[in-house]
Design an enzyme around this catalytic site. Structure first.
Site, PDB file in Angstrom:
ATOM      1  N   LEU A  31      45.694 -21.813  44.632  1.00 27.98           N
ATOM      2  CA  LEU A  31      46.748 -21.972  45.636  1.00 27.98           C
ATOM      3  C   LEU A  31      46.522 -20.918  46.722  1.00 27.98           C
ATOM      4  O   LEU A  31      46.859 -19.747  46.561  1.00 27.98           O
ATOM      5  CB  LEU A  31      48.123 -21.802  44.975  1.00 27.98           C
ATOM      6  CG  LEU A  31      49.325 -22.275  45.770  1.00 27.98           C
ATOM      7  CD1 LEU A  31      49.182 -23.709  46.248  1.00 27.98           C
ATOM      8  CD2 LEU A  31      50.596 -22.140  44.926  1.00 27.98           C
ATOM      9  N   HIS A  32      45.891 -21.339  47.809  1.00 21.48           N
ATOM     10  CA  HIS A  32      45.372 -20.390  48.795  1.00 21.48           C
ATOM     11  C   HIS A  32      46.448 -19.739  49.688  1.00 21.48           C
ATOM     12  O   HIS A  32      46.631 -18.525  49.669  1.00 21.48           O
ATOM     13  CB  HIS A  32      44.352 -21.099  49.702  1.00 21.48           C
ATOM     14  CG  HIS A  32      43.243 -21.781  48.970  1.00 21.48           C
ATOM     15  ND1 HIS A  32      42.191 -21.111  48.375  1.00 21.48           N
ATOM     16  CD2 HIS A  32      43.024 -23.094  48.729  1.00 21.48           C
ATOM     17  CE1 HIS A  32      41.371 -21.978  47.820  1.00 21.48           C
ATOM     18  NE2 HIS A  32      41.843 -23.187  48.002  1.00 21.48           N
ATOM     19  N   ASP A  33      47.129 -20.542  50.485  1.00 20.60           N
ATOM     20  CA  ASP A  33      47.882 -19.999  51.620  1.00 20.60           C
ATOM     21  C   ASP A  33      49.095 -19.130  51.280  1.00 20.60           C
ATOM     22  O   ASP A  33      49.387 -18.178  52.020  1.00 20.60           O
ATOM     23  CB  ASP A  33      48.293 -21.150  52.546  1.00 20.60           C
ATOM     24  CG  ASP A  33      47.098 -21.753  53.238  1.00 20.60           C
ATOM     25  OD1 ASP A  33      47.165 -22.921  53.646  1.00 20.60           O
ATOM     26  OD2 ASP A  33      46.069 -21.058  53.379  1.00 20.60           O
ATOM     27  N   SER A  43      49.324 -16.787  49.453  1.00 15.80           N
ATOM     28  CA  SER A  43      48.902 -15.378  49.290  1.00 15.80           C
ATOM     29  C   SER A  43      49.258 -14.571  50.536  1.00 15.80           C
ATOM     30  O   SER A  43      49.591 -13.387  50.459  1.00 15.80           O
ATOM     31  CB  SER A  43      47.395 -15.303  49.039  1.00 15.80           C
ATOM     32  OG  SER A  43      46.669 -15.866  50.131  1.00 15.80           O
TER      33      SER A  43
END
Ligand code: RIB
Ligand code: CA
Length: 320
Positions: A249-251, A253
């Site tokens: 789950l990238h964004d 962060s």
């Protein structure tokens, strides 16, 4: 004398984004943190899907969060120089596949996102606005080109993008956000803005495991339920690719860093962007070991408390 407690100063942010299910999770987290974050505006950029979809998706997410009046702006239709590359194979045709939601009724503002970014940075007090970028950096680079005076006025630019020991996810060398517009990234990293970089080295530790998704589902809220549907769609690609329990789950962060920076550890490094090599274009070349005398221009994160991150994400989405 009674002790006076001063309320923490809210951080003013502009979110630049290409929704994208993981962008949506980040935006939900931001709207779920009104005591800490003041969202001045949200700017759509072409990335995961074309601008028409990223604008639509951004407005869908705002309405899902109960923010039909949020200031949404439309930005770049395509990268500065390279041909447009999109990621429907990951996010689906619309970019928000996985949940069935009504078309948005709210409209984007007339003003172009680039002009909104410039106007906001030139009118807000210097050093008070944080740029949060969740997609290609085309809008930011265009704003810097149009009005270079904004650079020293930015408090911080916190971005999801790049990768170093972790390699790439759209080519063996490049992460998607940088690969789509490497020239924009090169300009942003050379602008002298304090940058915090969340590369794949961090986001690949943030896996949407079954137990973590179950906690979001247990919220029993409409936003939580929709997010679970989005994650189920979004992670299928990565599970096949990485064979992991859940997808990265990238964004979110980026938003988690604003709320709890202690979740992350990294170091100040030099980061350069490859823009020419057909083999490695879009690669973020991170001098992690300090083997060059190139100026350090970014705090590059490498480790994250993944359980702490998901607890924060779930808590904030639960407040919507
Ligand atoms: O490489 C991951 C990044 O590319 C994320 O921001 C995702 O939304 C896509 O934009
Ligand atoms: Ca994104």
């Amino acid at each position: 004398m009674a002790a006076t407690t001063t309320a923490p100063v809210k951080r003013k942010i502009i979110i630049d984004t290409d929704p994208g299910q993981d962008d949506a999770a980040a935006i939900m987290m931001a709207f779920g943190s009104p005591d800490e974050l003041e969202v001045l505006g949200l700017c759509a950029v072409a990335g995961n899907v074309p601008l028409s979809y990223t604008s639509r998706n951004l407005r869908i997410v705002c309405e899902l969060c109960g923010k039909p009046d949020a200031p949404v702006y439309e930005g770049a239709l395509k990268p500065l120089f390279r041909p447009q590359v999109t990621a429907e194979h990951v996010h689906g045709k619309t970019g928000l596949d996985g949940a069935v939601l009504p078309e948005p009724t709210m409209k984007a503002r007339e003003q172009h996102a680039v002009d909104f970014i410039i106007e906001t940075l030139m009118t807000e007090p210097e050093g008070t606005v944080t740029l949060c970028t969740l997609g290609p950096l085309t809008n930011i680079a265009t704003a810097l080109e149009k009005e270079p005076r904004i650079a020293p006025r930015v408090k911080e630019l916190v971005m999801m993008g790049g990768g170093f020991f972790e390699g790439g996810n759209i080519t063996p060398a490049a992460e998607f956000n940088i690969y789509v517009d490497p020239h924009a990234a090169k300009q942003v990293f050379a602008a002298g803005i304090p940058i915090v970089m969340m590369p794949l080295d961090v986001t690949h530790q943030l896996l949407t495991t079954k137990s973590r998704v179950e906690k979001i589902a247990a919220l029993g809220t409409r936003p939580g339920d929709v997010l679970v549907e989005w994650l189920a769609f979004f992670e299928r690609f990565d599970i096949e690719k990485y064979g992991s329990d859940g997808g990265p789950l990238h964004d979110p962060s980026v938003i988690a860093y604003l709320l709890k920076p202690e979740l992350f550890t990294g170091r100040h490094c030099n980061v350069e962007i490859e823009v020419d090599s057909p083999l490695t274009v879009g690669m973020t070349v991170v001098d992690w070991w300090g083997v060059t005398d190139r100026a350090k221009n970014a705090t590059v994160m490498r480790k994250v408390d993944a359980d702490g991150f998901f607890a924060l994400l779930t808590e904030r989405v639960g407040k919507l």
